[in-house]
Design an enzyme around this catalytic site. Sequence first.
Site, PDB file in Angstrom:
ATOM      1  N   THR A 170       8.100  -5.414   3.990  1.00 54.45           N
ATOM      2  CA  THR A 170       7.853  -5.865   2.612  1.00 54.45           C
ATOM      3  C   THR A 170       8.511  -7.214   2.378  1.00 54.45           C
ATOM      4  O   THR A 170       9.567  -7.508   2.921  1.00 54.45           O
ATOM      5  CB  THR A 170       8.384  -4.852   1.572  1.00 54.45           C
ATOM      6  OG1 THR A 170       8.285  -5.422   0.256  1.00 54.45           O
ATOM      7  CG2 THR A 170       9.825  -4.459   1.834  1.00 54.45           C
ATOM      8  N   CYS A 192     -14.075  10.943 -23.544  1.00 55.27           N
ATOM      9  CA  CYS A 192     -14.008   9.944 -24.610  1.00 55.27           C
ATOM     10  C   CYS A 192     -15.342   9.839 -25.330  1.00 55.27           C
ATOM     11  O   CYS A 192     -15.436   9.825 -26.533  1.00 55.27           O
ATOM     12  CB  CYS A 192     -13.722   8.579 -24.002  1.00 55.27           C
ATOM     13  SG  CYS A 192     -12.025   8.208 -24.025  1.00 55.27           S
ATOM     14  N   HIS A 247       4.258   2.615  -6.536  1.00 59.68           N
ATOM     15  CA  HIS A 247       3.141   1.917  -7.207  1.00 59.68           C
ATOM     16  C   HIS A 247       1.920   2.806  -7.318  1.00 59.68           C
ATOM     17  O   HIS A 247       0.790   2.324  -7.442  1.00 59.68           O
ATOM     18  CB  HIS A 247       2.801   0.624  -6.450  1.00 59.68           C
ATOM     19  CG  HIS A 247       3.900  -0.394  -6.531  1.00 59.68           C
ATOM     20  ND1 HIS A 247       3.970  -1.506  -5.735  1.00 59.68           N
ATOM     21  CD2 HIS A 247       5.007  -0.448  -7.311  1.00 59.68           C
ATOM     22  CE1 HIS A 247       5.051  -2.210  -6.035  1.00 59.68           C
ATOM     23  NE2 HIS A 247       5.707  -1.589  -6.974  1.00 59.68           N
TER      24      HIS A 247
HETATM   25  N1  APR Z   1       5.440  -5.843  11.159  1.00 55.32           N
HETATM   26  C1  APR Z   1       6.440  -6.236  10.323  1.00 55.32           C
HETATM   27  N2  APR Z   1       6.238  -6.884   9.155  1.00 55.32           N
HETATM   28  C2  APR Z   1       4.957  -7.130   8.830  1.00 55.32           C
HETATM   29  C3  APR Z   1       3.856  -6.753   9.630  1.00 55.32           C
HETATM   30  C4  APR Z   1       4.149  -6.082  10.843  1.00 55.32           C
HETATM   31  N3  APR Z   1       3.182  -5.671  11.669  1.00 55.32           N
HETATM   32  N4  APR Z   1       2.710  -7.157   9.018  1.00 55.32           N
HETATM   33  C5  APR Z   1       3.088  -7.785   7.880  1.00 55.32           C
HETATM   34  N5  APR Z   1       4.427  -7.766   7.761  1.00 55.32           N
HETATM   35  C6  APR Z   1       5.268  -8.298   6.687  1.00 55.32           C
HETATM   36  C7  APR Z   1       4.810  -9.632   6.150  1.00 55.32           C
HETATM   37  O1  APR Z   1       5.400 -10.688   6.876  1.00 55.32           O
HETATM   38  C8  APR Z   1       5.317  -9.575   4.705  1.00 55.32           C
HETATM   39  O2  APR Z   1       6.612 -10.154   4.610  1.00 55.32           O
HETATM   40  O3  APR Z   1       5.175  -7.392   5.615  1.00 55.32           O
HETATM   41  C9  APR Z   1       5.427  -8.079   4.393  1.00 55.32           C
HETATM   42  C10 APR Z   1       4.404  -7.626   3.381  1.00 55.32           C
HETATM   43  O4  APR Z   1       4.692  -8.285   2.164  1.00 55.32           O
HETATM   44  P1  APR Z   1       3.578  -8.290   1.004  1.00 55.32           P
HETATM   45  O5  APR Z   1       2.283  -8.695   1.564  1.00 55.32           O
HETATM   46  O6  APR Z   1       4.151  -9.060  -0.138  1.00 55.32           O
HETATM   47  O7  APR Z   1       3.456  -6.755   0.611  1.00 55.32           O
HETATM   48  P2  APR Z   1       4.496  -5.894  -0.211  1.00 55.32           P
HETATM   49  O8  APR Z   1       5.877  -6.437  -0.068  1.00 55.32           O
HETATM   50  O9  APR Z   1       4.281  -4.493   0.173  1.00 55.32           O
HETATM   51  O10 APR Z   1       3.980  -6.137  -1.722  1.00 55.32           O
HETATM   52  C11 APR Z   1       4.626  -5.444  -2.735  1.00 55.32           C
HETATM   53  O11 APR Z   1       3.085  -6.428  -4.319  1.00 55.32           O
HETATM   54  O12 APR Z   1       0.973  -7.019  -5.052  1.00 55.32           O
HETATM   55  C12 APR Z   1       1.952  -6.069  -5.109  1.00 55.32           C
HETATM   56  O13 APR Z   1       1.562  -3.815  -5.645  1.00 55.32           O
HETATM   57  C13 APR Z   1       1.472  -4.733  -4.595  1.00 55.32           C
HETATM   58  O14 APR Z   1       2.794  -3.003  -3.538  1.00 55.32           O
HETATM   59  C14 APR Z   1       2.461  -4.376  -3.509  1.00 55.32           C
HETATM   60  C15 APR Z   1       3.660  -5.221  -3.865  1.00 55.32           C
END
Ligand code: APR
Length: 322
Positions: A257, A173, A138
């Site tokens: 994620t 630009c 990203h």
């Molecule tokens: N240990 C393990 N898991 C964790 C921790 C931790 N300390 N902290 C948070 N999480 C988990 C959360 O429970 C969640 O399921 O990480 C996950 C993060 O998910 P999102 O907040 O949706 O982030 P991500 O999956 O990276 O988002 C993907 O969405 O908005 C777009 O571009 C943005 O790159 C991002 C993409």
Amino acid sequence: LSRILRRRTRLEQYSSIEDAVKLIKTSKKIIILSGAGISTSCGIPDFRSSTGLYANLQNEGKFDLDDPQQMFDISYFREKPEVFYSFAKQIYPSNFIPSPCHRWIKLLEDKGVLLRNYTQNIDTLESLAGVQNVLQCHGSFKTASCLRCKTRVPGQNIEPYIMSQQVPYCGICKAKRAEEMELQKKIKESLKKSKGKAKASWDDQDDSEEEEREWGGGEPGIIKPDITFFGQALDSEFDECLFKDREEVDLLIVIGTSLKVAPVSEVLTHIPHSVPQIYINLTPVHHVHPDICLLGDADSIVTYLSDRLGWNIPLPTAVPKP
Ligand code: APR
């Protein structure tokens, strides 16, 4: 010691952690797919947790958004860039230190078993941890580009604008626009001369709208960090790498994620079914079915796995700003 033992007891509830240890021990071409959950312990909120960025944007109600994801939507950005630039300093990578997860990815690379780290994060902490083979799916703040003339500049060029919450406009630009206006003015003057005194009917028209159209309408040369917004395609490098890696990978480890955003979330279905998949996350995922789910704090889980593998995750080193 009791806290560590308690944590270990909690972790050992998951019988499949034994399988995870065996798989990591025997794999040579590991893909790590990582998300915001590996940076939360560094102080960077994730997106969709109850304490995440989107919940904060919703609760604060400070910005003119119908939906928190609009903050990262390209059409909204074109319309109101000032909203993103009044917020961007909150997510701009400054003095964060890579987490044990970032350093574990580096450890896998040092052991020669990391095929590639596909990260969705824009904080560049993987690079700060020294990971070489990381694909920023990203994008990141490392560079920025003009929406109008596509000129790319180093990210530092717009750092003062991000910190002072101003919208950066593209100087190239502006110069190009001034040049074109000057040229149009000269053409009009010479046309007028060649037509003598008679005022051509077209003289009276206000053609500024037409000029705007010629200039390509609404993109006044705003500079945007090279992070992928909703509505933008990923860089072609993502497909090229996945196409190549799917032939070699022998283990996929997904860390931190929610797997809610395609096409990165579809990596799990783009690699051969024979490749085992380990999912390490605080919360479970229901729309995909990895072979092994290790639920809990990612830093604790990778530290436990390393203990079982007889590895030591390197301590953080003082890292230079990117
Ligand atoms: N240990 C393990 N898991 C964790 C921790 C931790 N300390 N902290 C948070 N999480 C988990 C959360 O429970 C969640 O399921 O990480 C996950 C993060 O998910 P999102 O907040 O949706 O982030 P991500 O999956 O990276 O988002 C993907 O969405 O908005 C777009 O571009 C943005 O790159 C991002 C993409």
